[in-house]
Design an enzyme around this catalytic site. Structure first.
Site, PDB file in Angstrom:
ATOM      1  N   TYR A 142     -12.482  12.674  -9.591  1.00  0.00           N
ATOM      2  CA  TYR A 142     -11.749  12.485  -8.690  1.00  0.00           C
ATOM      3  C   TYR A 142     -12.836  11.880  -7.364  1.00  0.00           C
ATOM      4  CZ  TYR A 142      -8.467  13.373  -4.613  1.00  0.00           C
ATOM      5  OH  TYR A 142      -7.777  13.177  -3.515  1.00  0.00           O
ATOM      6  N   ASP A 170      -9.026   9.350 -10.705  1.00  0.00           N
ATOM      7  CA  ASP A 170      -8.505   8.954  -9.478  1.00  0.00           C
ATOM      8  C   ASP A 170      -9.882   8.247  -8.798  1.00  0.00           C
ATOM      9  OD1 ASP A 170      -7.758   7.867  -6.847  1.00  0.00           O
ATOM     10  OD2 ASP A 170      -6.893   9.934  -6.374  1.00  0.00           O
TER      11      ASP A 170
END
Length: 269
Positions: A105, A144
């Site tokens: 992330y 992400d």
């Protein structure tokens, strides 16, 4: 072999919105999540047949990653250095005999770009880390990544140049990675498709009109190209401001890649 990655924007909220239904439907070998937003003991997921690996952020209700997998790894790492620690819970690496799985992330540089410098430092450290791993065996890197690489990766590119997630600095870091022997799997299968997005604002009708950004990725070592079967985006799946993405790799070919048994060494991060 089936891989799923999803920024759930809070796993507890996502579970209330149908996460487990999608999880069971996919029956993936690896299910990676980002932005779990919890600490140890705040949720109990009954995922029969899966090993669970969590990296919690020190700050409550913030960041965090997890991997649920049917495949028990040889080693699990939770940082980018020998401390095996990442205070914001942003990375998990699973090591197997012939490949690595890395769930990330990436830090957001913030709307006013006040965290851009920190973001770029993270990118440099991660780049070095991925290169070190890739010298030992191929890797599957997902998550992400908080960047739209090209103009076709967001709907309103002209008005977003220089904004967080679409600065020249962030985009150049992605270019550097792909030039260093890695492949954006979705662009491998769909090089010119300009309406594939993975994140949408919660503003009214934005998602319905598909005014989005593609900031979630599966990136793999170039040597895995022959084993790639499918890279997809589950844009109709709700439960978060992101949608899940998927990757299918030929299991037999994947297992045959990497270094030989006599040469195999394990990374100690």
């Amino acid at each position: 072999m089936h891989f799923i990655s999803w920024n759930v924007n809070g796993i507890r909220a996502c579970v209330r919105k149908g996460f487990l239904d999608f999880f069971q439907e996919m029956d993936a070998d690896f299910f990676c999540i980002q932005e779990s937003k919890l600490q140890k003991g705040q949720i109990q997921l009954d995922l029969d047949g899966y090993y669970q690996y969590w990296n919690y952020a020190e700050r409550k209700g913030y960041s965090g990653t997890a991997i649920f997998t049917k495949w028990e790894p040889l080693h699990v790492f939770y940082g980018l250095d020998s401390n095996n620690f990442e205070p914001e819970g942003r990375i998990i690496t699973l090591e197997y005999e012939s490949f690595y799985v890395i769930n990330v992330y990436t830090p957001n540089s913030k709307r006013d770009l006040t965290r851009l410098e920190d973001r770029l430092e993270w990118e440099d450290r991660l780049f070095d880390y991925l290169q070190k791993l890739n010298k030992k065996k191929p890797l599957i890197y997902c998550g992400d990544l908080n960047v739209a690489h090209h103009e076709i990766d967001l709907r309103n590119d002209k008005t977003n140049h220089g904004n967080s997630g679409f600065t020249k600095e962030e985009r150049s870091k992605m270019t550097r990675l792909l030039d260093a022997g890695f492949v954006d799997t979705l662009r491998h299968f769909h090089p010119d498709k300009d309406d594939i997005f993975t994140w949408w604002s919660y503003m009214k009708t934005i998602r319905e009109r598909n005014i989005g950004w593609r900031i979630d990725y599966f990136i793999v070592s170039e040597q895995l190209i022959p084993a790639l079967k499918k890279s997809e985006v589950h844009s109709s799946v709700l439960g978060s401001d992101h949608c899940p993405i998927g990757l299918v790799i030929d299991e037999k070919q994947l297992m045959q890649m990497g270094v030989g048994e006599d040469e195999r060494t394990y990374t100690s991060y």
